[in-house]
Motif scaffolding. Structure first.
Motif, short mmCIF file in Angstrom:
data_model
loop_
_atom_site.label_atom_id
_atom_site.label_comp_id
_atom_site.label_asym_id
_atom_site.label_seq_id
_atom_site.Cartn_x
_atom_site.Cartn_y
_atom_site.Cartn_z
N MET A 74 38.82 16.79 39.28
CA MET A 74 38.83 18.25 39.20
C MET A 74 37.63 18.81 39.95
O MET A 74 36.66 18.09 40.20
N LYS A 75 37.73 20.06 40.28
CA LYS A 75 36.60 20.77 40.87
C LYS A 75 36.47 22.11 40.16
O LYS A 75 37.45 22.83 40.03
N LEU A 76 35.25 22.39 39.71
CA LEU A 76 35.00 23.66 39.03
C LEU A 76 34.07 24.52 39.89
O LEU A 76 33.04 24.03 40.35
N TYR A 77 34.48 25.74 40.13
CA TYR A 77 33.67 26.70 40.88
C TYR A 77 33.30 27.85 39.94
O TYR A 77 34.04 28.83 39.84
N PRO A 78 32.16 27.72 39.23
CA PRO A 78 31.79 28.76 38.26
C PRO A 78 31.48 30.08 38.97
O PRO A 78 30.86 30.08 40.03
N ALA A 79 31.95 31.17 38.38
CA ALA A 79 31.68 32.52 38.90
C ALA A 79 31.97 32.62 40.41
O ALA A 79 31.20 33.19 41.15
N TYR A 80 33.08 32.04 40.84
CA TYR A 80 33.47 32.14 42.26
C TYR A 80 33.73 33.59 42.64
O TYR A 80 33.45 34.02 43.75
N LEU A 81 34.27 34.37 41.71
CA LEU A 81 34.49 35.81 41.95
C LEU A 81 33.38 36.60 41.25
O LEU A 81 33.13 36.39 40.06
N ASP A 82 32.76 37.50 41.98
CA ASP A 82 31.80 38.40 41.33
C ASP A 82 32.58 39.49 40.59
O ASP A 82 33.81 39.54 40.65
N ARG A 83 31.86 40.34 39.88
CA ARG A 83 32.51 41.34 39.04
C ARG A 83 33.44 42.24 39.86
O ARG A 83 34.56 42.55 39.42
N ALA A 84 32.99 42.65 41.03
CA ALA A 84 33.82 43.56 41.84
C ALA A 84 35.13 42.88 42.25
O ALA A 84 36.20 43.50 42.21
N ALA A 85 35.05 41.62 42.62
CA ALA A 85 36.26 40.89 43.01
C ALA A 85 37.18 40.70 41.80
O ALA A 85 38.41 40.80 41.92
N GLN A 86 36.60 40.44 40.63
CA GLN A 86 37.41 40.30 39.41
C GLN A 86 38.14 41.60 39.11
O GLN A 86 39.33 41.59 38.76
N GLU A 87 37.43 42.73 39.26
CA GLU A 87 38.06 44.03 38.97
C GLU A 87 39.17 44.31 39.97
O GLU A 87 40.25 44.80 39.59
N ALA A 88 38.94 44.00 41.24
CA ALA A 88 39.95 44.25 42.27
C ALA A 88 41.20 43.40 42.00
O ALA A 88 42.34 43.90 42.06
N LEU A 89 40.98 42.13 41.67
CA LEU A 89 42.12 41.25 41.39
C LEU A 89 42.87 41.71 40.14
O LEU A 89 44.11 41.73 40.11
N LEU A 90 42.12 42.10 39.12
CA LEU A 90 42.74 42.56 37.87
C LEU A 90 43.65 43.76 38.13
O LEU A 90 44.76 43.83 37.58
N GLU A 91 43.22 44.70 38.97
CA GLU A 91 44.06 45.85 39.31
C GLU A 91 45.38 45.38 39.91
O GLU A 91 46.45 45.91 39.61
N GLN A 92 45.31 44.37 40.77
CA GLN A 92 46.52 43.87 41.42
C GLN A 92 47.43 43.15 40.41
O GLN A 92 48.65 43.25 40.48
N ILE A 93 46.81 42.46 39.47
CA ILE A 93 47.61 41.78 38.44
C ILE A 93 48.29 42.81 37.53
O ILE A 93 49.44 42.64 37.13
N ARG A 94 47.56 43.89 37.25
CA ARG A 94 48.18 44.95 36.42
C ARG A 94 49.42 45.50 37.10
O ARG A 94 50.45 45.73 36.45
N ALA A 95 49.35 45.72 38.41
CA ALA A 95 50.50 46.26 39.15
C ALA A 95 51.65 45.26 39.13
O ALA A 95 52.82 45.64 38.98
N ILE A 96 51.34 43.98 39.25
CA ILE A 96 52.38 42.94 39.22
C ILE A 96 53.08 42.93 37.85
O ILE A 96 54.31 42.87 37.76
#
Ligand code: MD6
Ligand code: FE
Length: 198
Positions: free
Chosen positions: A1-23
């Motif tokens: 396995m490979k773990l990438y802790p905090a690969y997304l910063d808060r802004a990227a998490q918020e942007a992705l979350l908006e897209q998931i909400r639309a989906i």
């Protein structure tokens, strides 16, 4: 396995979350159930991509449409496909992205992701919202397991010998993140389903 802790910063998490909400507006979360027993999962699910993973009384499978709306799944957001390109080591695109939503009491029993036809590509997992305890074992149920915490913005790849290892979510730690509007967690897993043509 490979773990990438905090690969997304808060802004990227918020942007992705908006897209998931639309989906999820277009392809609503549904409650899957176990194939034979019909027992409901505590996790609710949706998908994006040409294929989506579903589980019902008839079995586990990938299918191109939502089980309730019968409509095709929305496309995988380009941002997610970019992460796959950057980290997966796989030239082929994933066809499926499973969206798991955990309320504060949801968990997921030990399982192997084995409904794909290609096992050379890793499974790519991205977590949003509250922390969770992830458990990873070996290729048989009896193998010893280890557990570790997954936090919002973490990316985990299950590759190599871990691609077919047992894994699950022991529990969520409600209130450890304020990304979501309510306590809970979203996990996105991208999968290569069809054989990769050489
Ligand atoms: C979860 N994840 O993190 C459940 N499967 O909520 C999985 O079942 C999983 O994280 C394969 C590879 C990575 C994963
Ligand atoms: Fe899994």
């Amino acid at each position: 396995m490979k773990l990438y802790p905090a690969y997304l910063d808060r802004a990227a998490q918020e942007a992705l979350l908006e897209q998931i909400r639309a989906i999820v507006e277009e392809a609503p979360l549904f409650t899957p159930c176990m194939p034979r027993s019909g027992k409901a999962f505590s996790v609710r699910m949706s998908n994006c991509g040409p294929l989506g993973w579903v589980s019902d009384i008839g079995g586990y499978r990938y299918q191109p449409y939502h089980p309730a709306t019968q409509r095709p799944w929305p496309p995988i957001p380009p941002l997610l496909l970019q992460f796959w390109q950057d980290l997966s080591g796989c030239d082929a695109e994933p066809e499926a992205c499973l969206i798991n939503y955990y309320g504060p009491d949801a968990k997921m029993g030990l399982h192997v992701d084995s409904d794909e036809e290609d096992f050379s590509a890793p499974i790519f997992s991205l977590s949003l919202g509250d922390d969770a305890r992830f458990r990873l074992g070996g290729t048989t149920r009896k193998d010893p397991t280890n557990s570790f915490k997954l936090s919002s913005g973490d990316i985990l790849l299950l590759d190599g010998k871990d691609r077919k290892a047992y894994h699950g979510i022991d529990r969520i730690y409600p209130g450890t993140s304020n990304l979501l509007k309510a306590p809970g967690r979203i996990n996105l897993t991208m999968r290569r389903v069809k054989p990769i043509k050489g």
